[in-house]
Design an enzyme around this catalytic site. Structure first.
Site: not given
Ligand code: SAM
Length: 409
Positions: A202, A339, A224
């Site tokens: 991802d 998100m 992509k």
């Molecule tokens: C599609 S979700 C996936 C979440 C992921 N599966 C998890 O458990 O962290 C993506 C969202 O996770 C959050 N996110 C993921 N990595 C992050 C990071 N390093 N710092 C802040 N927010 C993060 C943000 O809100 C982002 O928009």
């Protein structure tokens, strides 16, 4: 007299092993015995809390007193984990009388068996004896562990993974890569990456993990894939199934945890429908790690007894929303919004309209656990404006609740 040991792998499943002593040495030795299925009898007047927890959980039997020779009746092995040489000698003597091998933590020179330094890689266990010098054994063990960790191959691949069928061919591992810091992947996840033939990654997975892949690994960048979100997901499912069917070990590497807004469930179902075995390796989710990286515990004694993780990608007034924001407004604990930046003004306004105080502390953590991490502290009433003013961008986690200041001094 020969000092050469004769190495063996003891198959202890269901066999009685007596451990004498309930301190730190026993705490270190007991887990591997239980892992081997041994019927552990622990003889000690007192136990460490970790051993006590195992006794309370019924994983082993505890005799809360000092050792008596009859404790060895029916035993195949005894481990002496006490440092009183006189008491240890009496265990040794009782063991010798019954011809039971005896490991001595206090004095290896008088023991009839030595425990090796061990490293485990899937089905392979490497045990190193250092000729009576445990440090030498550990140094050699560490070198072997590093070598095996860097190597790929079917030799180190488990024949049967939990929850899947015996599989001579390909399979898929849904692996959580953690929030961003490459060291926050699990040990199992990292091992699978070293074994993978194909990695489907991802956008949010730590780049450094990909940098470490062997050159012959096929890397598919899932972000992509064209065609829009739902067709792209079908395409990812197809790639996972096709590659696994052609015999590959496919690692589907996802940011955070695969099952937290990660569509891991859909991928698992697609593989299951195609008869492809799947292993799921949980990851450190950003919903907990991002607040933690900003010094915010999601729960704190006397501050918050609950935390709720919610996706803010659908606006609160959208017919597509599955979230009862008005109910969330009535909660006292911590709210973690993933998100949520795009809809933050609408989300905060909805929470306030339904009773959450605008003075409730709020924080936003962008790109948590990476070198680019940014943290903003604000209040529920002001956070949407502050995010715009500070130009914070996704990926970011929003935390609402008194925990935001729990660790302030
Ligand atoms: C599609 S979700 C996936 C979440 C992921 N599966 C998890 O458990 O962290 C993506 C969202 O996770 C959050 N996110 C993921 N990595 C992050 C990071 N390093 N710092 C802040 N927010 C993060 C943000 O809100 C982002 O928009």
């Amino acid at each position: 007299m020969s000092t050469n040991p004769y190495p063996l792998g003891l198959r202890l499943d269901g066999r009685r092993v007596v451990v004498v002593g309930g301190g730190v040495v026993a705490t270190r030795r007991v887990p591997a015995l239980l892992d081997a299925g041994a019927d552990v009898l622990l003889v000690a007047p007192e136990l460490t809390p970790a051993l006590r927890a195992r006794a309370d959980a019924g994983r082993l039997r505890w005799v809360p007193r000092r050792f008596e020779p009859d404790d060895l009746d029916g035993a195949w092995l005894v481990q002496v984990a006490i440092d009183d040489p006189v008491a240890a000698e009496s265990v040794s003597a009782a063991a010798a009388e019954r011809r039971i091998f005896c490991v001595r933590a206090d004095d290896r020179t008088v023991a009839t068996a030595w425990t090796p330094a061990v490293t485990r890689h899937g089905p392979v266990t490497v045990a190193v004896l250092g000729g009576g010098d445990p440090r030498r054994a550990m140094t050699v063990r560490d070198a072997i562990r590093d070598l095996l960790g860097a190597r790929k191959g079917p030799l180190l691949t488990p024949a049967v993974e939990e929850g899947s069928l015996p599989n001579a061919g390909g399979r898929v591992a849904l692996v959580g890569a953690g929030p961003g810091d490459p060291e926050l992947i699990t040990v199992k996840g990292r091992r699978l990456l070293t074994e993978a033939d194909v990695v489907v990654a991802d956008r949010l997975v730590p780049g450094l993990l990909l940098d470490e892949l062997r050159p012959d690994v096929e890397l598919v960048d899932a972000s992509k894939i064209p065609y829009g979100p739902s067709r792209a997901q079908e395409e990812i499912n197809r790639i996972l199934v096709d590659r696994a069917r052609s015999g590959a070990l496919v690692v589907r590497l996802k940011g955070g945890d695969p099952y937290v807004f990660g569509r891991g469930g859909e991928e698992l179902l697609a593989c299951a429908a195609a008869g492809v075995p799947v292993t799921v390796v949980p990851g450190v989710t950003s919903s907990i790690a991002a607040p933690a990286a900003a010094g915010i515990p999601v729960t704190h004694r006397a501050v918050a007894h609950e935390f709720t993780v919610v996706s803010g990608h659908v606006a609160p007034d959208s017919p597509a929303s599955l979230v009862r924001w008005e109910a969330l407004a009535g909660l006292r604990g911590t709210l973690v919004i993933l998100m949520g930046l795009k809809n933050l003004a609408a989300i905060t306004a909805t929470l306030i309209a339904h009773g959450r105080s605008p003075r409730t502390p709020a924080a936003v953590v962008q790109e948590a656990t990476t070198g680019a991490q940014r943290v903003l502290r604000s209040t529920l009433g002001a956070v949407a404006t502050d995010v715009l003013a500070a130009d914070l961008r996704p990926p970011a986690v929003v935390v609402v609740g008194d925990v935001v200041h729990a660790l302030d001094s």
